[in-house]
Write a protein that holds these residues in place. Structure first.
Motif, mmCIF file in Angstrom:
data_model
loop_
_atom_site.group_PDB
_atom_site.id
_atom_site.type_symbol
_atom_site.label_atom_id
_atom_site.label_comp_id
_atom_site.label_asym_id
_atom_site.label_seq_id
_atom_site.Cartn_x
_atom_site.Cartn_y
_atom_site.Cartn_z
ATOM 1 N N ALA A 1 0.822 -1.202 0.000
ATOM 2 C CA ALA A 1 0.000 0.000 0.000
ATOM 3 C C ALA A 1 0.859 1.256 0.000
ATOM 4 O O ALA A 1 0.483 2.288 -0.545
ATOM 5 N N ARG A 2 2.066 1.101 0.627
ATOM 6 C CA ARG A 2 2.968 2.261 0.661
ATOM 7 C C ARG A 2 3.686 2.441 -0.659
ATOM 8 O O ARG A 2 4.478 3.344 -0.816
ATOM 9 N N GLY A 3 3.452 1.526 -1.593
ATOM 10 C CA GLY A 3 4.014 1.671 -2.938
ATOM 11 C C GLY A 3 5.431 1.163 -3.084
ATOM 12 O O GLY A 3 6.145 1.520 -4.023
ATOM 13 N N LEU A 4 5.882 0.315 -2.139
ATOM 14 C CA LEU A 4 7.244 -0.230 -2.257
ATOM 15 C C LEU A 4 7.308 -1.202 -3.436
ATOM 16 O O LEU A 4 6.323 -1.872 -3.752
ATOM 17 N N SER A 5 8.484 -1.269 -4.025
ATOM 18 C CA SER A 5 8.631 -2.139 -5.203
ATOM 19 C C SER A 5 8.576 -3.608 -4.767
ATOM 20 O O SER A 5 8.905 -3.944 -3.617
ATOM 21 N N THR A 6 8.186 -4.473 -5.730
ATOM 22 C CA THR A 6 8.090 -5.907 -5.411
ATOM 23 C C THR A 6 9.442 -6.485 -4.952
ATOM 24 O O THR A 6 9.486 -7.185 -3.926
ATOM 25 N N PRO A 7 10.538 -6.222 -5.670
ATOM 26 C CA PRO A 7 11.814 -6.770 -5.187
ATOM 27 C C PRO A 7 12.121 -6.315 -3.760
ATOM 28 O O PRO A 7 12.616 -7.091 -2.958
ATOM 29 N N ARG A 8 11.819 -5.061 -3.448
ATOM 30 C CA ARG A 8 12.114 -4.582 -2.093
ATOM 31 C C ARG A 8 11.245 -5.307 -1.061
ATOM 32 O O ARG A 8 11.716 -5.693 0.008
ATOM 33 N N ILE A 9 9.975 -5.497 -1.418
ATOM 34 C CA ILE A 9 9.077 -6.202 -0.487
ATOM 35 C C ILE A 9 9.571 -7.634 -0.275
ATOM 36 O O ILE A 9 9.667 -8.113 0.856
ATOM 37 N N LEU A 10 9.923 -8.276 -1.400
ATOM 38 C CA LEU A 10 10.330 -9.689 -1.296
ATOM 39 C C LEU A 10 11.638 -9.837 -0.536
ATOM 40 O O LEU A 10 11.748 -10.658 0.382
ATOM 41 N N LEU A 11 12.636 -9.066 -0.955
ATOM 42 C CA LEU A 11 13.986 -9.305 -0.427
ATOM 43 C C LEU A 11 14.247 -8.618 0.911
ATOM 44 O O LEU A 11 15.039 -9.105 1.711
ATOM 45 N N VAL A 12 13.595 -7.506 1.170
ATOM 46 C CA VAL A 12 13.878 -6.785 2.419
ATOM 47 C C VAL A 12 12.837 -7.111 3.497
ATOM 48 O O VAL A 12 13.193 -7.417 4.629
ATOM 49 N N HIS A 13 11.583 -7.073 3.115
ATOM 50 C CA HIS A 13 10.540 -7.226 4.134
ATOM 51 C C HIS A 13 10.084 -8.672 4.350
ATOM 52 O O HIS A 13 9.836 -9.065 5.479
ATOM 53 N N ALA A 14 9.977 -9.449 3.267
ATOM 54 C CA ALA A 14 9.419 -10.806 3.416
ATOM 55 C C ALA A 14 10.486 -11.870 3.645
ATOM 56 O O ALA A 14 10.253 -12.838 4.368
ATOM 57 N N LEU A 15 11.657 -11.667 3.036
ATOM 58 C CA LEU A 15 12.675 -12.741 3.124
ATOM 59 C C LEU A 15 13.165 -12.950 4.556
ATOM 60 O O LEU A 15 13.322 -14.085 5.000
ATOM 61 N N ARG A 16 13.383 -11.831 5.280
ATOM 62 C CA ARG A 16 13.966 -11.981 6.615
ATOM 63 C C ARG A 16 13.085 -12.820 7.546
ATOM 64 O O ARG A 16 13.559 -13.813 8.105
ATOM 65 N N PRO A 17 11.830 -12.486 7.697
ATOM 66 C CA PRO A 17 11.013 -13.359 8.575
ATOM 67 C C PRO A 17 10.818 -14.760 8.003
ATOM 68 O O PRO A 17 10.644 -15.719 8.754
ATOM 69 N N SER A 18 10.875 -14.881 6.666
ATOM 70 C CA SER A 18 10.683 -16.212 6.070
ATOM 71 C C SER A 18 11.926 -17.083 6.228
ATOM 72 O O SER A 18 11.862 -18.299 6.052
ATOM 73 N N ALA A 19 13.075 -16.460 6.515
ATOM 74 C CA ALA A 19 14.334 -17.218 6.576
ATOM 75 C C ALA A 19 14.553 -17.878 7.926
ATOM 76 O O ALA A 19 15.561 -18.563 8.135
ATOM 77 N N PHE A 20 13.599 -17.682 8.839
ATOM 78 C CA PHE A 20 13.731 -18.222 10.191
ATOM 79 C C PHE A 20 13.909 -19.752 10.169
ATOM 80 O O PHE A 20 14.874 -20.296 10.696
ATOM 81 N N SER A 21 12.959 -20.405 9.498
ATOM 82 C CA SER A 21 13.036 -21.871 9.419
ATOM 83 C C SER A 21 14.249 -22.294 8.596
ATOM 84 O O SER A 21 14.932 -23.275 8.915
#
Lengths: 516, 315
Positions: free
Chosen positions: B219-239
């Protein structure tokens, strides 16, 4: 030229001891151009499926350790499988007139690679060291049969405690390797990893489990040998992977005991040198428990179907119809295995059970774990033996050393076993009452008498006859049974010359040269 | 807070290691059969047996032997191999770098492939990349590593002669030969790890991308790569991080098949030699070192959780 002096008394034994060597042969690739004279240079890579644990001469002289030991120390005497001759090595001669008093003459001026003299005192030191119980030397069983005394720097007087005209064979194996006493004393327990000898090569590096690198010893007595600059002993456990490495040019000499690679190699223009080993692929029978009874052993012999095993497990390879192959000078019709006879076996077992009042007989069949070929064979044998009522076979696969432990302690009924080596004197160790490798409890006066005769006679005809007598009696009393004559193949590319089988899986690397 | 976590882990570590040392020692004590059978020659005399018992420290009571072994082990002396006479510590230190390099490179290669593929598959579940990845993962999983190794050897070493069939070239003999000797074993080992990592990361990414904070980022208009690699990857990398630590520890102790297949001088081939040779002192030393490595790696992984997720730090 190699010199081959022999004592008059001992030389005649060589003819008899060519017994198994006569079948040695090599298949030359037809596309080979004439090899010409040997030339120096290059790196020779030899590969087998396992490696030595140590290059200490006290412990490496029997088994897989022979390879690096022979390369680093050179043997006092060499056994030529093809001719059956025992040849001079680091020693010029080892002679006797009566089989008890022997004289060892060393080559003059020999030095170890650390510059210290290789003399009679060094031989005495090494043999004395073998007798130290702390070293756990398998060679001690031979060393304790003799006494010795240094006469002069190149002469050692050796006295055998019993008459033994085949003592010189001991100097090709158990007592063959002499190390620098100075280095042994300096390095102590680490000597086996940093050996110093006077042989054709010196140890440069050893990545255990993978490869050992040896370089030409510039002070080796038999110049211009060794011809190759470097010898690499590579461990590649799987036969297929070893053959892949050979095909890819990463290996120059591949040792293998399964014969299917020979045909593939010859088809690819490579050379194959083969040598039969003593005995074959089979099992040794214990002489304890129910197997102490000759009828039970005979019943087992009558139940084994060699044809079926070979067709299923080694298709295309010749079936062993008896102890000795027909082209061996030791061949005798009396050494043929008994005919398969299930009903006869059943009768023998029934008689035994009614005579002793025993119930079903359960036997263990011990084999080394992890070999699909041996497992398949074990299952076949189990089914063959269980065709009669009252006999059960339990297959017991054991890992390497556990298997060795079962073998040495005699904790088995039937155990997968060869006889070791190529020289028929090994029969003495395995089947003579009290022999150092007699773990089956086998004791037979006829065999003992015959095997004693092979030591006490220097008449080739008598020795040959005695070996035949012993073998026929071993077959008649079902001491050992195999279905396939054991053989080692050494496979090499067409430009590698001088590869001949020596000892079991080994060759003489100082004789090998690479055609550029 | 961080110091307390480290202290807590250190205390746990000490108790685990104490347990490991006792278990390792007792494990071998309880093995039936003659422990000297593999070293005594045929026809061994009673003098030889007595000498062997003394040499290998088998001639005291159980507690005496344990404390003697533990005392020496704490000083880095794990005894000498019963077969080769080489100090156990030297044997392990000689082999450990090979296995560590093999395991580390395999994990890195697996991550290199798994992160982009897993992230993209999670971003577009059911898409072309996801379906191809799932298909290839299923095939790879169905091929055991020894078979994959043989297939790779047949294609790249025997047929194409592009890489060596077996063997290990140390780095000291040149970077290129070293890498050439590593390629096939590393690829063989990495294959199975890659499959696991891709599946894990993909599923975690799918779950993460449905979280509110991702919607908020979009909604804040962040780019998809930024969302994937900065915001989603870190919490997803836990396991993924947890499994990676376990995998690395497992590979350090378990590269047996690949090391044997390619004749590599690592811990795997050493442990096989030790077990088949009934070299109890060597087995004991290797088990101890592998167990310590495993425990340390997992402790390290635990300590990195707070870096990925600050909530762990506060809890």
């Amino acid at each position: 030229m190699r010199i081959r002096p022999r004592s008059t008394a001992v030389a005649c034994i060589g003819a008899v001891v060519a017994l198994l060597g006569s079948a040695c042969g090599s298949g030359e690739a037809s596309s080979l151009s004439p090899a010409g004279d040997p030339v120096r240079g290059g790196t020779l890579v030899y590969s087998y499926n396992t490696e030595a644990q140590s290059v200490d001469p006290a412990t490496c002289a029997i088994g897989i350790g022979v390879g690096p030991c022979q390369a680093v120390y050179g043997a006092l005497l060499d056994y030529d499988l093809e001719t059956g001759e025992i040849e001079p090595g680091m020693a010029e001669s080892f002679t006797t007139e009566d089989g008890k008093a022997w004289t060892l003459k060393l080559r003059p001026g020999l030095t170890f690679s650390d510059g210290t003299p290789f003399d009679a005192a060094a031989v005495a030191f090494n043999w004395g060291r073998i007798l130290d119980p702390a070293l756990l030397s398998p060679s001690a069983s031979v060393a304790k049969t003799i006494d010795w005394e240094v006469v002069d720097p190149t002469t050692l007087s050796v006295t055998s405690k019993e008459v033994n005209y085949q003592l010189d064979f001991g100097l090709t194996e158990a007592l063959a390797y002499i190390a620098s006493p100075t280095a042994i004393e300096a390095l102590g327990a680490d000597f086996g990893n940093n050996p110093v000898g006077a042989g054709p090569f010196t140890l440069t590096s050893w990545a255990r489990g993978t490869e050992m690198i040896l370089d030409r010893n510039p002070t080796y007595w038999d110049q211009p040998r060794p011809y190759v600059d470097r010898l690499v002993l590579k461990t590649i456990p799987a036969d297929d992977q070893r053959f892949n490495a050979l095909q890819a040019g990463e290996v120059d000499v591949m040792a293998v005991t399964v014969q299917k690679y020979a045909a593939r190699a010859e088809g690819a223009g490579m050379k194959v040198t083969s040598a039969p080993l003593l005995g074959g692929t089979g099992f040794r029978l214990s002489h304890r428990g129910p197997l102490a009874d000759p009828d039970v052993r005979t019943a087992i012999a009558k139940l084994i179907d060699n044809e079926q095993i070979m067709n299923a497990v080694y298709p295309g390879e010749p079936v062993a119809s008896g102890f000795t192959p027909e082209d061996s000078p030791l061949y005798d019709p009396g050494s043929a295995w008994p005919e398969r006879d299930v009903q006869g076996a059943q009768k023998l077992l029934d008689d035994y059970r009614s005579r002793t009042g025993s119930g079903d007989i359960e036997l263990t069949y011990v084999l080394t774990a992890g070999s699909p070929v041996l497992s398949q064979t074990a299952e076949l044998i189990q089914s063959q033996l269980q065709q009669v009522d009252g006999l059960r076979v339990r297959i017991v696969p054991l890992e390497g050393a556990a298997f060795a432990a079962a073998m040495t302690s005699g904790d088995y009924d039937l155990i997968v076993s060869g006889l070791g080596g190529t020289h028929p004197d090994n029969l003495y160790k395995v089947f003579r009452t009290g022999g150092s490798s007699n773990n089956s409890g086998y004791s037979n006066p006829t065999v003992d008498e015959a095997l004693d005769l092979t030591h006490t006679s220097n008449d080739p005809a008598v020795v040959e006859s005695a070996y035949k007598t012993a073998i026929n009696e071993l077959v008649a009393t079902n001491a050992y049974r195999f279905w396939r004559h054991a053989r080692t193949d050494l496979i090499s590319p067409a430009n590698v010359h001088g590869v001949e089988v020596a000892y079991q899986y080994w060759f003489r690397p100082e004789l090998v040269w690479i055609q550029q | 807070m961080m110091y307390r976590a480290v202290a807590r882990h250190a205390a746990k570590l000490v108790s685990v290691l104490a347990l490991v040392s006792v278990t390792t020692f007792l494990l071998l004590e309880t093995i039936p059969g003659d422990r000297l059978a593999s070293v005594l020659p045929e026809g061994a005399t009673p003098e030889m047996r007595a000498a062997a018992e003394e040499r290998f420290g088998l001639n005291g009571s159980l507690p005496e032997r344990f404390f003697s072994w533990l005392g020496s082990a704490l000083q880095g002396d794990l005894g000498r191999s019963m077969q080769s006479q080489v100090p156990v510590t030297d044997s392990i230190l000689e082999r450990l770098p090979v296995t560590l390099e093999l395991a580390t490179l395999s994990i890195l290669l697996a991550l290199l492939i798994a992160i982009p593929v897993g992230v993209y598959s999670g971003y577009r579940p059911g898409g072309l990349v996801d379906r191809i990845a799932t298909f290839l993962c299923s095939i790879t999983l169905s091929i055991p590593s020894f078979l994959l190794g043989v297939l790779l050897v047949f294609v790249f070493a025997v047929t194409l002669s592009a890489l060596p069939v077996t063997g290990w070239t140390p780095l000291s003999e040149g970077l290129v030969p070293h890498i050439r000797s590593l390629v096939l074993p590393v690829v063989t080992l990495a294959a199975v790890e890659t499959v696991g990592f891709i599946r894990l990361l993909r599923n975690d990414m799918v779950a993460t991308l449905q979280q509110d904070f991702v919607l908020s980022a979009r909604a804040r208009g962040l780019s998809t790569p930024r969302i994937l690699l900065v915001h989603a990857l870190r919490p997803s990398a836990f396991s993924l991080l947890t499994v990676m630590g376990v995998s690395l520890g497992r590979l350090i102790g378990g590269t047996v098949i690949v090391e044997t297949l390619f004749s590599l001088p690592g811990l795997g081939t050493l442990v096989i030699t030790a077990i088949t040779g009934r070299d109890f002192l060597l087995v004991q030393g290797i088990v101890l070192v592998v167990a310590v490595a495993y425990v340390l790696l997992n402790a390290l992984v635990d300590l990195t959780y707070p870096l990925l997720d600050p909530r762990v730090r506060t809890s």
